[in-house]
Scaffold this motif. Structure first.
Motif, mmCIF file in Angstrom:
data_model
loop_
_atom_site.group_PDB
_atom_site.id
_atom_site.type_symbol
_atom_site.label_atom_id
_atom_site.label_comp_id
_atom_site.label_asym_id
_atom_site.label_seq_id
_atom_site.Cartn_x
_atom_site.Cartn_y
_atom_site.Cartn_z
ATOM 1 N N LEU A 187 5.187 10.039 -6.960
ATOM 2 C CA LEU A 187 6.227 10.219 -7.964
ATOM 3 C C LEU A 187 5.609 10.571 -9.313
ATOM 4 O O LEU A 187 6.116 11.452 -10.021
ATOM 5 C CB LEU A 187 7.083 8.957 -8.082
ATOM 6 N N ASP A 188 4.520 9.916 -9.672
ATOM 7 C CA ASP A 188 3.846 10.207 -10.928
ATOM 8 C C ASP A 188 3.348 11.655 -10.949
ATOM 9 O O ASP A 188 3.502 12.353 -11.958
ATOM 10 C CB ASP A 188 2.687 9.235 -11.145
ATOM 11 N N ALA A 189 2.777 12.110 -9.842
ATOM 12 C CA ALA A 189 2.304 13.497 -9.768
ATOM 13 C C ALA A 189 3.474 14.467 -9.892
ATOM 14 O O ALA A 189 3.367 15.494 -10.577
ATOM 15 C CB ALA A 189 1.561 13.727 -8.457
ATOM 16 N N PHE A 190 4.592 14.153 -9.274
ATOM 17 C CA PHE A 190 5.779 15.008 -9.370
ATOM 18 C C PHE A 190 6.284 15.081 -10.807
ATOM 19 O O PHE A 190 6.597 16.171 -11.317
ATOM 20 C CB PHE A 190 6.875 14.486 -8.442
ATOM 21 N N VAL A 191 6.372 13.951 -11.479
ATOM 22 C CA VAL A 191 6.866 13.929 -12.860
ATOM 23 C C VAL A 191 5.918 14.693 -13.776
ATOM 24 O O VAL A 191 6.357 15.433 -14.669
ATOM 25 C CB VAL A 191 7.076 12.476 -13.340
ATOM 26 N N ARG A 192 4.619 14.564 -13.560
ATOM 27 C CA ARG A 192 3.653 15.318 -14.370
ATOM 28 C C ARG A 192 3.823 16.824 -14.176
ATOM 29 O O ARG A 192 3.771 17.603 -15.132
ATOM 30 C CB ARG A 192 2.228 14.906 -14.028
ATOM 31 N N GLU A 193 4.005 17.246 -12.915
ATOM 32 C CA GLU A 193 4.201 18.668 -12.644
ATOM 33 C C GLU A 193 5.503 19.163 -13.241
ATOM 34 O O GLU A 193 5.584 20.288 -13.759
ATOM 35 C CB GLU A 193 4.174 18.939 -11.138
ATOM 36 N N LEU A 194 6.534 18.357 -13.189
ATOM 37 C CA LEU A 194 7.814 18.728 -13.782
ATOM 38 C C LEU A 194 7.686 18.876 -15.293
ATOM 39 O O LEU A 194 8.214 19.833 -15.881
ATOM 40 C CB LEU A 194 8.880 17.688 -13.437
ATOM 41 N N ALA A 195 6.972 17.977 -15.944
ATOM 42 C CA ALA A 195 6.741 18.081 -17.389
ATOM 43 C C ALA A 195 5.930 19.329 -17.714
ATOM 44 O O ALA A 195 6.204 20.031 -18.697
ATOM 45 C CB ALA A 195 6.033 16.838 -17.901
ATOM 46 N N ARG A 196 4.951 19.631 -16.876
ATOM 47 C CA ARG A 196 4.134 20.837 -17.083
ATOM 48 C C ARG A 196 4.990 22.086 -16.941
ATOM 49 O O ARG A 196 4.891 23.030 -17.731
ATOM 50 C CB ARG A 196 2.996 20.840 -16.068
ATOM 51 N N PHE A 197 5.858 22.100 -15.936
ATOM 52 C CA PHE A 197 6.767 23.216 -15.734
ATOM 53 C C PHE A 197 7.686 23.398 -16.945
ATOM 54 O O PHE A 197 7.892 24.515 -17.435
ATOM 55 C CB PHE A 197 7.600 22.981 -14.469
ATOM 56 N N ASN A 198 8.237 22.289 -17.432
ATOM 57 C CA ASN A 198 9.138 22.355 -18.582
ATOM 58 C C ASN A 198 8.412 22.841 -19.827
ATOM 59 O O ASN A 198 8.986 23.585 -20.633
ATOM 60 C CB ASN A 198 9.784 20.993 -18.832
ATOM 61 N N ARG A 199 7.169 22.425 -20.034
ATOM 62 C CA ARG A 199 6.398 22.913 -21.186
ATOM 63 C C ARG A 199 6.144 24.413 -21.077
ATOM 64 O O ARG A 199 6.184 25.145 -22.060
ATOM 65 C CB ARG A 199 5.066 22.173 -21.292
ATOM 66 N N HIS A 200 5.884 24.879 -19.869
ATOM 67 C CA HIS A 200 5.569 26.292 -19.650
ATOM 68 C C HIS A 200 6.797 27.182 -19.864
ATOM 69 O O HIS A 200 6.685 28.279 -20.412
ATOM 70 C CB HIS A 200 5.017 26.477 -18.240
ATOM 71 N N PHE A 201 7.960 26.736 -19.440
ATOM 72 C CA PHE A 201 9.172 27.534 -19.534
ATOM 73 C C PHE A 201 10.132 27.013 -20.602
ATOM 74 O O PHE A 201 11.351 27.109 -20.462
ATOM 75 C CB PHE A 201 9.884 27.575 -18.176
ATOM 76 N N ARG A 202 9.589 26.484 -21.670
ATOM 77 C CA ARG A 202 10.412 25.969 -22.754
ATOM 78 C C ARG A 202 11.214 27.113 -23.365
ATOM 79 O O ARG A 202 10.712 28.221 -23.533
ATOM 80 C CB ARG A 202 9.534 25.322 -23.816
ATOM 81 N N ARG A 240 0.831 -1.202 0.000
ATOM 82 C CA ARG A 240 0.000 0.000 0.000
ATOM 83 C C ARG A 240 0.868 1.255 0.000
ATOM 84 O O ARG A 240 0.621 2.201 -0.752
ATOM 85 C CB ARG A 240 -0.931 -0.013 1.206
ATOM 86 N N GLU A 241 1.915 1.260 0.821
ATOM 87 C CA GLU A 241 2.833 2.392 0.855
ATOM 88 C C GLU A 241 3.566 2.552 -0.476
ATOM 89 O O GLU A 241 3.788 3.671 -0.937
ATOM 90 C CB GLU A 241 3.850 2.223 1.980
ATOM 91 N N LEU A 242 3.948 1.445 -1.091
ATOM 92 C CA LEU A 242 4.617 1.503 -2.386
ATOM 93 C C LEU A 242 3.691 2.099 -3.441
ATOM 94 O O LEU A 242 4.124 2.902 -4.277
ATOM 95 C CB LEU A 242 5.077 0.111 -2.801
ATOM 96 N N GLY A 243 2.437 1.739 -3.410
ATOM 97 C CA GLY A 243 1.462 2.313 -4.344
ATOM 98 C C GLY A 243 1.304 3.809 -4.143
ATOM 99 O O GLY A 243 1.243 4.577 -5.114
ATOM 100 N N GLU A 244 1.253 4.245 -2.897
ATOM 101 C CA GLU A 244 1.134 5.676 -2.617
ATOM 102 C C GLU A 244 2.385 6.425 -3.065
ATOM 103 O O GLU A 244 2.290 7.526 -3.613
ATOM 104 C CB GLU A 244 0.880 5.897 -1.129
ATOM 105 N N ALA A 245 3.559 5.834 -2.848
ATOM 106 C CA ALA A 245 4.799 6.470 -3.286
ATOM 107 C C ALA A 245 4.842 6.572 -4.810
ATOM 108 O O ALA A 245 5.305 7.586 -5.350
ATOM 109 C CB ALA A 245 6.005 5.685 -2.767
ATOM 110 N N THR A 246 4.358 5.569 -5.494
ATOM 111 C CA THR A 246 4.322 5.596 -6.958
ATOM 112 C C THR A 246 3.398 6.699 -7.450
ATOM 113 O O THR A 246 3.727 7.420 -8.400
ATOM 114 C CB THR A 246 3.877 4.230 -7.501
ATOM 115 N N ARG A 247 2.254 6.860 -6.800
ATOM 116 C CA ARG A 247 1.332 7.929 -7.194
ATOM 117 C C ARG A 247 1.951 9.306 -6.960
ATOM 118 O O ARG A 247 1.792 10.218 -7.779
ATOM 119 C CB ARG A 247 0.014 7.799 -6.439
#
Length: 62
Positions: free
Chosen positions: A44-59, A35-42
């Motif tokens: 991390l996924d949210a962090f990577v999505r935000e990082l991609a959004r940030f990179n798209r915004h400041f390309r 259960r903890e591993l699943g929460e950590a994966t979620r």
């Protein structure tokens, strides 16, 4: 529950009781770890999505 425990104690089958309790504890621990591993994966996924959004915004493309 006490009837089951009394039946086991009367027969002198403490090894099976100990093994059963160990198996229950190990299963519960594995469940909590998964259960903890699943929460950590979620997270991390949210962090990577935000990082991609940030990179798209400041390309830096013109």
């Amino acid at each position: 529950m006490s009837d089951i425990l009394n039946a086991i104690l009367e027969r002198g089958d403490l090894a099976h009781l100990a093994l059963f309790l160990w198996a229950c504890a190990a299963t519960a621990q594995a469940y909590l770890a998964m259960r903890e591993l699943g929460e950590a994966t979620r997270r991390l996924d949210a962090f990577v999505r935000e990082l991609a959004r940030f990179n798209r915004h400041f390309r830096s493309d013109p």
